[in-house]
Design a protein around this motif. Structure first.
Motif, short mmCIF file in Angstrom:
data_model
loop_
_atom_site.label_atom_id
_atom_site.label_comp_id
_atom_site.label_asym_id
_atom_site.label_seq_id
_atom_site.Cartn_x
_atom_site.Cartn_y
_atom_site.Cartn_z
N PRO A 95 33.46 34.18 31.13
CA PRO A 95 33.46 34.66 29.73
C PRO A 95 34.85 35.02 29.20
O PRO A 95 35.08 34.97 27.99
N THR A 96 35.76 35.38 30.09
CA THR A 96 37.13 35.65 29.66
C THR A 96 37.77 34.37 29.12
O THR A 96 38.38 34.36 28.04
N ALA A 97 37.63 33.29 29.88
CA ALA A 97 38.17 32.01 29.42
C ALA A 97 37.49 31.56 28.13
O ALA A 97 38.14 31.05 27.21
N GLN A 98 36.19 31.78 28.05
CA GLN A 98 35.46 31.38 26.84
C GLN A 98 35.96 32.15 25.61
O GLN A 98 36.10 31.59 24.52
N ALA A 99 36.24 33.44 25.80
CA ALA A 99 36.75 34.24 24.69
C ALA A 99 38.09 33.72 24.19
O ALA A 99 38.37 33.72 22.99
N LEU A 100 38.94 33.27 25.11
CA LEU A 100 40.24 32.72 24.72
C LEU A 100 40.09 31.42 23.95
O LEU A 100 40.86 31.13 23.04
N VAL A 101 39.09 30.63 24.32
CA VAL A 101 38.81 29.40 23.58
C VAL A 101 38.25 29.72 22.21
O VAL A 101 38.68 29.15 21.19
N ASP A 102 37.30 30.64 22.15
CA ASP A 102 36.65 30.99 20.89
C ASP A 102 37.65 31.52 19.86
O ASP A 102 37.49 31.30 18.65
N GLU A 215 52.69 29.83 33.47
CA GLU A 215 52.43 31.16 34.03
C GLU A 215 51.16 31.07 34.85
O GLU A 215 50.15 30.52 34.41
N SER A 216 51.18 31.57 36.09
CA SER A 216 49.98 31.55 36.92
C SER A 216 49.17 32.81 36.71
O SER A 216 49.71 33.89 36.47
N ILE A 217 47.86 32.67 36.78
CA ILE A 217 46.93 33.80 36.64
C ILE A 217 46.32 34.06 38.01
O ILE A 217 45.56 33.24 38.52
N PRO A 218 46.63 35.19 38.63
CA PRO A 218 46.15 35.46 39.98
C PRO A 218 44.73 36.00 40.00
O PRO A 218 44.48 37.18 40.18
N GLY A 219 43.76 35.13 39.80
CA GLY A 219 42.37 35.53 39.93
C GLY A 219 41.69 35.85 38.62
O GLY A 219 42.10 35.42 37.55
N ALA A 220 40.62 36.64 38.73
CA ALA A 220 39.77 36.94 37.57
C ALA A 220 40.28 38.16 36.83
O ALA A 220 39.64 39.21 36.79
N LEU A 221 41.44 38.02 36.22
CA LEU A 221 42.01 39.13 35.47
C LEU A 221 41.20 39.37 34.19
O LEU A 221 40.61 38.45 33.64
N PRO A 222 41.17 40.61 33.70
CA PRO A 222 40.45 40.89 32.46
C PRO A 222 41.13 40.25 31.26
O PRO A 222 42.32 39.89 31.30
N LEU A 223 40.38 40.14 30.18
CA LEU A 223 40.82 39.41 28.99
C LEU A 223 42.15 39.90 28.46
O LEU A 223 43.06 39.11 28.19
N GLU A 224 42.29 41.20 28.29
CA GLU A 224 43.53 41.71 27.67
C GLU A 224 44.73 41.46 28.56
O GLU A 224 45.84 41.25 28.06
N GLN A 225 44.53 41.46 29.86
CA GLN A 225 45.66 41.19 30.76
C GLN A 225 46.08 39.72 30.67
O GLN A 225 47.27 39.40 30.69
N VAL A 226 45.10 38.84 30.55
CA VAL A 226 45.44 37.42 30.38
C VAL A 226 46.14 37.21 29.05
O VAL A 226 47.12 36.45 28.94
N ARG A 227 45.67 37.90 28.02
CA ARG A 227 46.32 37.78 26.71
C ARG A 227 47.78 38.23 26.76
O ARG A 227 48.65 37.64 26.12
N SER A 228 48.04 39.26 27.52
CA SER A 228 49.44 39.71 27.63
C SER A 228 50.29 38.67 28.34
O SER A 228 51.48 38.51 28.06
#
Length: 234
Positions: A95-102, A215-228
């Motif tokens: 759902p984090t990835a989906q939110a970024l797409v949406d 930029e690599s994403i180390p695992g299932a980070l929460p949405l706001e952390q990925v956004r940063s």
């Protein structure tokens, strides 16, 4: 030192050892709870490596969209995810990835990295590729969403979801056979993940297709952390 004093000292030493063991166990539990990468088989919690980028220089040719990739959304920023349908951390990240797409922030590219201790995950990935092969990109994403929404997964569940998408049993069985195009697609994803140094799931990258920033994403980070993290590639 008398016998009573010796017994007391032994008890103190034993107690200290127990405290130390307990502290290590508690720290491990807390670390695992905060972790987000599945790499080895307990009850699917996964052994969590220290967060950080893959140990190799990202190959931009691998990270660009390939002709047979499943892509959701559009834009100059890609989220390349190597994922396992049976990984609980991948389910958390979905759902984090989906939110970024949406929100229009990324185009999401889903690639398979079934882990060996999930005994039906590779077959599930091949069925997903089979859906894409016969019914197209949107059907693949519908299948994938339903997989992550399922409460339990086995081969029959994967087949059932593919049938819901319009595939016949004959088509599914052909895709599950060794050497099929679907199996080859999954194996290509696995090989590419290895080249990129990804050995746990989800293993993801943010890629700016114009500037080539990665930029690599180390695992299932929460949405706001990925956004940063998005800021570093924009």
């Amino acid at each position: 030192m008398n016998k009573e004093e010796n017994n007391t000292n032994n008890m103190i030493t034993a107690f200290a050892v127990l405290i130390a063991i307990g502290a290590v166990f508690f720290a491990g539990v807390m670390y695992a709870r905060g972790g987000n990468v599945a790499v080895a088989p307990p009850t699917d919690g996964g052994v969590v490596p220290p967060p950080g980028p893959p140990p190799v220089t990202p190959d931009l040719d691998v990270l660009m969209v390939q002709s047979n990739d499943a892509v959701r959304g559009s834009g100059d920023i890609l989220l390349i995810e190597y994922s396992d349908y049976e990984c609980s951390f991948c389910k958390r990240f979905h759902p984090t990835a989906q939110a970024l797409v949406d929100s229009g922030e990324v185009a999401w590219v889903y690639r398979h990295l079934p882990l060996p201790f999930h005994v039906t995950a590779k077959d599930g990935a091949a069925v997903g590729e089979c859906v894409k092969e016969h019914k197209g990109n949107e059907a693949f994403w519908t299948y994938t969403d339903k997989v992550f929404a399922a409460s339990a997964l086995d081969l029959e569940t994967y087949k059932s979801l593919a049938r819901d998408g319009g595939l016949s049993d004959a088509q599914i069985d052909t895709c599950l056979a060794a050497g099929s195009d679907a199996q080859k697609a999954v194996e290509q994803h696995m090989n590419d993940a290895q080249k990129m140094g990804v050995n746990g799931t989800p293993g993801s990258f943010l890629v700016n297709t114009k500037t080539k920033a990665v930029e690599s994403i180390p695992g299932a980070l929460p949405l706001e952390q990925v956004r940063s993290m998005l800021e570093s590639v924009q």
